[in-house]
Motif scaffolding. Structure first.
Motif, PDB file in Angstrom:
ATOM      1  N   ARG A  24      40.659  31.887  48.294  1.00  0.00           N
ATOM      2  CA  ARG A  24      40.392  32.303  46.901  1.00  0.00           C
ATOM      3  C   ARG A  24      38.992  31.895  46.441  1.00  0.00           C
ATOM      4  NH1 ARG A  24      43.736  34.366  43.021  1.00  0.00           N
ATOM      5  NH2 ARG A  24      42.523  33.214  41.498  1.00  0.00           N
ATOM      6  N   PRO A  25      38.667  30.628  46.406  1.00  0.00           N
ATOM      7  CA  PRO A  25      37.329  30.281  45.897  1.00  0.00           C
ATOM      8  C   PRO A  25      36.194  30.726  46.819  1.00  0.00           C
ATOM      9  CG  PRO A  25      38.477  28.307  46.618  1.00  0.00           C
ATOM     10  CD  PRO A  25      39.466  29.443  46.681  1.00  0.00           C
ATOM     11  N   LEU A  29      37.102  34.109  43.852  1.00  0.00           N
ATOM     12  CA  LEU A  29      38.192  34.025  42.881  1.00  0.00           C
ATOM     13  C   LEU A  29      38.323  32.581  42.400  1.00  0.00           C
ATOM     14  CD1 LEU A  29      40.926  36.218  44.621  1.00  0.00           C
ATOM     15  CD2 LEU A  29      39.186  36.923  42.979  1.00  0.00           C
ATOM     16  N   SER A  30      39.031  32.388  41.307  1.00  0.00           N
ATOM     17  CA  SER A  30      39.223  31.036  40.790  1.00  0.00           C
ATOM     18  C   SER A  30      40.067  30.207  41.758  1.00  0.00           C
ATOM     19  CB  SER A  30      39.901  31.088  39.421  1.00  0.00           C
ATOM     20  OG  SER A  30      41.164  31.723  39.522  1.00  0.00           O
ATOM     21  N   ALA A  31      39.806  28.926  41.786  1.00  0.00           N
ATOM     22  CA  ALA A  31      40.596  28.001  42.607  1.00  0.00           C
ATOM     23  C   ALA A  31      41.953  27.788  41.942  1.00  0.00           C
ATOM     24  CB  ALA A  31      39.867  26.673  42.747  1.00  0.00           C
ATOM     25  N   ASP A 113      38.364  42.627  38.578  1.00  0.00           N
ATOM     26  CA  ASP A 113      37.146  41.876  38.310  1.00  0.00           C
ATOM     27  C   ASP A 113      35.937  42.705  38.725  1.00  0.00           C
ATOM     28  OD1 ASP A 113      38.632  39.658  37.485  1.00  0.00           O
ATOM     29  OD2 ASP A 113      38.665  38.787  39.497  1.00  0.00           O
ATOM     30  N   THR A 138      45.830  30.434  30.270  1.00  0.00           N
ATOM     31  CA  THR A 138      46.112  29.437  31.303  1.00  0.00           C
ATOM     32  C   THR A 138      46.902  28.308  30.697  1.00  0.00           C
ATOM     33  OG1 THR A 138      44.030  30.036  32.377  1.00  0.00           O
ATOM     34  CG2 THR A 138      45.029  27.960  33.034  1.00  0.00           C
TER      35      THR A 138
END
Length: 139
Positions: A24-25, A29-31, A113, A138
């Protein structure tokens, strides 16, 4: 599914937590927290990975309730492997499985995104605005 002379292999396979947390990161992408990945990954409806020389370099998942609602998530390919049609291959497998197994009328959503919206449009996704807009928060 490997094509002739193709160095990439796509497999229907849930990523290991460690793979998920790394990809992901690394792909932009966000962790995600390890605890969240450990709890969430087993609830995946369908998942694929792309491997190069046995190492995972991309992935994608479908999550949802199995009937009414599905969401395409975690579509990512490591930067060194982008531009080779791997995102398209990941999406083709995920959408193919949705078309095979999801009930008619199921609602499939995703968050696009940046330029990824061009890829998703090729698979029939359309922007919902102005009739509706995506929202998130979140915990």
């Amino acid at each position: 599914m490997q094509m002739n002379n193709d160095p990439y292999e796509l497999s229907v396979e849930l990523p290991a937590v460690e793979t998920y947390l790394r990809l992901r990161p690394a792909a932009g992408l966000s962790a995600m927290p390890p605890e969240a990945a450990t709890l969430g990954l087993p609830n995946t409806w369908h998942a694929v990975q792309v491997r190069h020389d046995g190492e995972p370099v991309g992935m994608g998942r479908v999550i949802g309730d199995g009937g009414c609602f599905f969401q395409v998530v975690d579509i990512c390919v490591l930067p060194d492997h982008q531009g080779r049609g791997l995102g398209k291959r990941i999406m083709a497998e995920l959408i193919g499985e949705l078309e095979r197994r999801a009930p008619a009328g199921a609602y499939v959503s995703l968050i696009a995104d940046g330029d990824a919206r061009r890829l998703y449009k090729k698979f029939g996704f359309r922007e919902t605005a102005p009739a509706s807009v995506g929202m998130h928060r979140t915990v």
